[in-house]
Design an enzyme around this catalytic site. Structure first.
Site, short mmCIF file in Angstrom:
data_model
loop_
_atom_site.label_atom_id
_atom_site.label_comp_id
_atom_site.label_asym_id
_atom_site.label_seq_id
_atom_site.Cartn_x
_atom_site.Cartn_y
_atom_site.Cartn_z
N SER A 83 18.09 -45.33 11.87
CA SER A 83 16.69 -45.45 11.42
C SER A 83 16.21 -44.30 10.55
O SER A 83 15.16 -44.42 9.91
CB SER A 83 15.76 -45.56 12.62
OG SER A 83 15.69 -46.89 13.03
N LYS A 86 15.39 -45.00 7.03
CA LYS A 86 14.10 -45.63 6.66
C LYS A 86 13.21 -44.65 5.90
O LYS A 86 12.50 -45.02 4.97
CB LYS A 86 13.35 -46.11 7.91
CG LYS A 86 14.02 -47.27 8.62
CD LYS A 86 13.44 -47.47 10.01
CE LYS A 86 14.03 -48.68 10.70
NZ LYS A 86 13.78 -48.69 12.14
N TYR A 209 19.94 -53.49 4.66
CA TYR A 209 19.35 -52.62 5.68
C TYR A 209 20.44 -52.14 6.65
O TYR A 209 20.48 -50.96 7.05
CB TYR A 209 18.24 -53.38 6.41
CG TYR A 209 17.78 -52.70 7.67
CD1 TYR A 209 16.95 -51.58 7.61
CD2 TYR A 209 18.20 -53.15 8.92
CE1 TYR A 209 16.57 -50.93 8.77
CE2 TYR A 209 17.82 -52.51 10.07
CZ TYR A 209 17.00 -51.41 10.01
OH TYR A 209 16.63 -50.75 11.16
N VAL A 279 19.03 -44.20 16.38
CA VAL A 279 19.66 -44.50 17.68
C VAL A 279 21.05 -43.93 17.85
O VAL A 279 21.57 -43.93 18.97
CB VAL A 279 19.76 -46.02 17.99
CG1 VAL A 279 18.43 -46.61 18.36
CG2 VAL A 279 20.44 -46.77 16.91
N1 GLN Z 1 20.07 -50.07 12.75
C1 GLN Z 1 19.27 -49.94 13.92
C2 GLN Z 1 18.52 -51.22 14.18
O1 GLN Z 1 18.08 -51.84 13.26
C3 GLN Z 1 18.32 -48.80 13.72
C4 GLN Z 1 17.40 -48.58 14.88
C5 GLN Z 1 17.09 -47.15 15.16
O2 GLN Z 1 17.80 -46.22 14.75
N2 GLN Z 1 16.07 -46.94 15.95
O3 GLN Z 1 18.38 -51.65 15.29
#
Ligand code: GLN
Length: 343
Positions: A83, A86, A209, A279
């Site tokens: 994430s 992002k 993504y 994550v």
């Molecule tokens: N690629 C992960 C997802 O879309 C990213 C989530 C995260 O890092 N919180 O679930």
């Protein structure tokens, strides 16, 4: 509440600059030593390959706004950015489309709900709400101007590589593992499509993504990427202007309100810095004008934020005087004019 464990650590004010290099080296080493044995939290397993991470990995890196590097622990272990991508894809989209378009098309308010919430979209008339939750990140990736999917992917990879100051590679294993299990993200993209809120085909948007989340980075990279946002959009190590100062500012204000999902308010209250977590166990926390901290440690708290990483960020924020809200009164020699600073 974010666990911070700062008893006895005096609050240094954010007024003024950062300490000298030697002191920063010491504080980073101390942040690492202080939490290396803290063995709490769970390694993410909803993306199967992530469960293979070693829970003892722990790296703390700080890049200051002059490009100086201060590191301790496993700062060269590679992991997927997840994430945290992002934040940087948002910066690329904001740079390409402008402040107004991002504000109007995606939004900049916190959902108050989990990062992958479907309910948040439904409660807000199909709005993806902000670029830091999955729905908004998928919508933001889809907005990047490009003639076709390959060009859009190059744009993302090249852009994030410029933030890091080195070419970032896709981790194919993570990409495949997440591609087989990302049903919820596919559902979010379809839901956005049903509201006419997705600029490209939903299958392509989720694939891009998933790729951006699978880019391989280190704690050292995260610190340089964050320091680029702290340094008006110019990478302080390579000197490359990656985005404008306005885009860097907009990215940091969005991170402050939405970067730690539904716990962004608590994070700001405890740590006082714009930040983003992923994550796989990464966190980047940015001190505008001063530098950025990149941490890596796989065990997560229930909201998905690295346990050791959040403690190390909290410690450095306090000890280095990075907290944006921690001011000290000016002394008489600081005053801008004889009439005083407010004249
Ligand atoms: N690629 C992960 C997802 O879309 C990213 C989530 C995260 O890092 N919180 O679930």
């Amino acid at each position: 509440m974010f666990e911070t464990d700062l008893t006895g650590v005096p609050q240094t004010s954010a007024t003024g600059g950062v300490p000298d290099a030697e002191r920063m080296d010491d504080l980073v080493a101390h942040a690492h030593a202080r939490y290396a044995d803290l063995d709490e939290g769970e390694v993410a397993d909803y993306i199967p390959i992530l469960a293979e991470a070693d829970r003892s990995w722990f790296g703390v890196a700080l890049t200051d706004a002059r490009g100086g590097s201060h590191v301790a622990g496993d700062v060269d272990v590679a992991f997927s950015i997840q994430s945290i991508s992002k934040a940087f894809v948002f910066a690329l989209a904001c740079e390409a489309l402008g402040h107004e378009a991002i504000h109007d098309v995606v939004g900049v308010n916190n959902t108050g709900l989990a990062f992958n919430s479907v309910v948040a979209v439904e409660l807000n008339d199909g709005s993806p709400m902000n670029s830091m939750v999955n729905a908004g990140a998928i919508a933001t990736t889809a907005l990047l101007p490009a003639a076709h999917a390959d060009e859009r992917w190059q744009r993302i990879r090249d852009g994030l590589s410029r933030f890091a100051g080195r070419p970032l590679a896709l981790d194919g294993e993570v990409y495949r593992s997440e591609s087989f299990t990302n049903h919820r993200n596919q559902a979010l993209a379809r839901l956005l499509q049903s509201y006419d809120r997705l600029a490209i085909d939903p299958v392509e948007a989720v694939d891009l993504y998933t790729r951006q989340c699978s880019l391989s980075v280190t704690a050292r990279d995260l610190a340089v990427m964050g320091a680029t946002l702290a340094h008006g959009g110019v990478n302080p190590v390579t000197g490359d202007r990656v985005v404008s100062a306005d885009t860097a500012r907009d990215t940091l204000s969005l991170l402050a309100s939405c970067g730690m999902y539904e716990r962004s308010g608590e994070w700001l209250f405890e740590i006082g810095l714009p930040a983003k977590s992923g994550v796989a166990g990464g966190i980047v926390a940015i001190a505008p004008g001063k530098g950025a901290v990149g941490t890596f440690s796989p065990p997560l708290d229930p909201a998905g934020n690295s346990v050791r990483g959040q403690r190390a960020c909290a410690y450095l924020s306090r000890a280095l005087g990075l907290n944006l809200f921690a001011s000290a009164p000016l002394t008489s020699s600081d005053a801008a004019s004889p009439e005083g600073v407010l004249s």
